[in-house]
Enzyme design. Structure first.
Site, short mmCIF file in Angstrom:
data_model
loop_
_atom_site.label_atom_id
_atom_site.label_comp_id
_atom_site.label_asym_id
_atom_site.label_seq_id
_atom_site.Cartn_x
_atom_site.Cartn_y
_atom_site.Cartn_z
N ASP A 57 -15.71 -8.43 -24.81
CA ASP A 57 -16.23 -9.50 -23.97
C ASP A 57 -17.60 -9.95 -24.49
O ASP A 57 -18.30 -9.18 -25.16
CB ASP A 57 -16.33 -8.97 -22.53
N ASP B 145 -20.45 -12.21 -22.61
CA ASP B 145 -21.61 -12.23 -21.72
C ASP B 145 -21.74 -10.91 -20.96
O ASP B 145 -20.86 -10.53 -20.18
CB ASP B 145 -21.51 -13.39 -20.74
N THR C 60 -13.12 -13.74 -23.93
CA THR C 60 -14.15 -14.21 -23.02
C THR C 60 -13.70 -15.42 -22.21
O THR C 60 -13.02 -16.33 -22.72
CB THR C 60 -15.44 -14.57 -23.81
N ASN C 61 -14.06 -15.41 -20.93
CA ASN C 61 -13.89 -16.59 -20.06
C ASN C 61 -15.14 -17.46 -20.19
O ASN C 61 -16.26 -16.97 -20.01
CB ASN C 61 -13.77 -16.17 -18.59
#
Length: 366
Positions: free
Chosen positions: A8, A10, A49-50
């Site tokens: 991921d 952030d 990642t979103n």
């Protein structure tokens, strides 16, 4: 070995628990070390990642991709959708993982997901991956808030990406899984667990044995300290104390010819000298070895020239001297002169001449 690690962005790789755009986002210093370590192992690093809403800004998706590629990622998977759009890629859905598996021919059960949110963990677990939650970013609050739900989906909780990487790459279970994956089921694999005194060898062997029993793996354990010589052959011999410990503690030639070379030759019947500490005597006994499965030899100085070639693999436990000394009893810690003259000089000789950490197949900090 892992087919890929999904990381991921952030809060895991760097930044904070808020979205930070390229140009503002900074990687944590320890994450840089972790990425380098993964690269050295030759394991693909894939982003996971979103980033909601970035598709509405022309060129922003490409900026994210350039940024992550610049950090060393081998593949970039981003969900650009807002929550509620009903896509199949936004975590905790597994669309990104499935797409990566299709693109790269991955078996997701041989991949791991590292993230700071429960959505990362849930997606990873649903896809069959190993999952590691980091305490950076939102990780600590997520763990405290959702602990009851996360316990079934998190395989390990790490302080940061570097610790997560260390656990995924260096745990003894990973080493064993790598060995068992590559070993011939009809043959045997001889694993040496090397390390200096009080580095944790016996404790690790006990944990490994429980793990092997749970897996139903045929195995045998040999502790090299069960096969030392009588006191008169290793104390007050006229040699320096460190030499007595390094060179006279064991009958090196006898063990080489009667045990280590027979291991290498695939023999199943060996005769070993067993030391009785209370009687200070050595008795030779017949030992039957399995012709398949895992044979683990645990002890100090295993990579000396007389013995090294008998092993199919060596795992070295790296532990600082100060920490090892603290593991001794308080009474023993007071005998510093003996440590300096007998043990530490022998260890320094071994480290300088044999360089066991460089020669080992795996090194695990303890």
């Amino acid at each position: 070995m892992w087919q890929a690690l999904f990381i991921d962005r952030d809060g895991t790789l760097g930044g904070s628990n808020e979205i930070e755009y390229p140009g503002v986002f900074e990687v944590y210093p320890r994450s840089t070390i972790a990425l380098k370590r993964i690269k050295e192992k030759g394991i693909p690093i894939l982003s996971f990642t979103n980033q909601p809403g970035i598709s509405a800004r022309p060129g922003l998706m490409e900026e994210f991709e350039r940024e992550l590629n610049g950090f060393g990622f081998d593949g970039v998977y981003i969900c650009p959708h807002e929550e509620g759009e009903g896509c199949g890629c936004r975590k905790p859905e597994i669309g990104m993982l499935k797409q990566a598996a299709a693109d790269r021919g991955l078996d997701l059960t041989k991949c791991a997901v590292i993230g700071d949110r429960w959505k990362d963990m849930l997606a990873g677990k649903k896809a069959g991956c190993k999952t590691v939650l980091v305490r950076t970013g939102a990780g600590e609050s997520e763990w405290q808030k959702n602990r009851m739900n996360l316990e079934g989906t998190v395989d390990y909780v790490a302080d940061d990406l570097q610790e997560a990487t260390r656990w995924l790459l260096d745990s003894p279970q990973r080493v064993l899984e790598e060995i068992l994956d590559g070993a011939n089921a009809e043959a045997r694999f001889v694993l040496g667990i090397d390390g200096l005194s009080r580095s944790g060898k016996s404790t690790m062997v006990s944990e490994i044995e429980e793990w092997l029993k749970g897996k139903g793996v045929t195995h045998q354990i040999v502790h090299i300290d069960d096969h030392i010589v009588e006191r008169e052959a290793r104390y007050d011999t006229g040699h320096e104390e460190w030499f007595e410990y390094y060179s006279l503690q064991w009958d090196r030639k006898r063990l080489r010819e009667g045990f280590f070379m027979k291991l290498k030759e695939g023999c199943v019947d060996v005769r070993l000298p067993f030391y009785d500490g209370e009687l200070d005597t050595v008795t030779e006994r017949q030992v039957q070895l399995s012709d398949k499965g895992l044979i683990i030899v645990e002890g100090v100085f295993l990579q000396r020239e007389e013995w090294r070639e008998a092993f199919d693999g060596i795992l070295f436990l790296d532990c600082p001297r100060e920490r090892r000394l603290l593991r001794e009893s308080e009474e023993t810690q007071l005998k510093l002169e003996k440590f300096r003259n007998r043990y530490w000089k022998a260890e320094e000789y071994y480290l300088d001449t044999v360089q066991p950490m460089k020669r080992a197949d795996w090194v695990i900090p303890t």
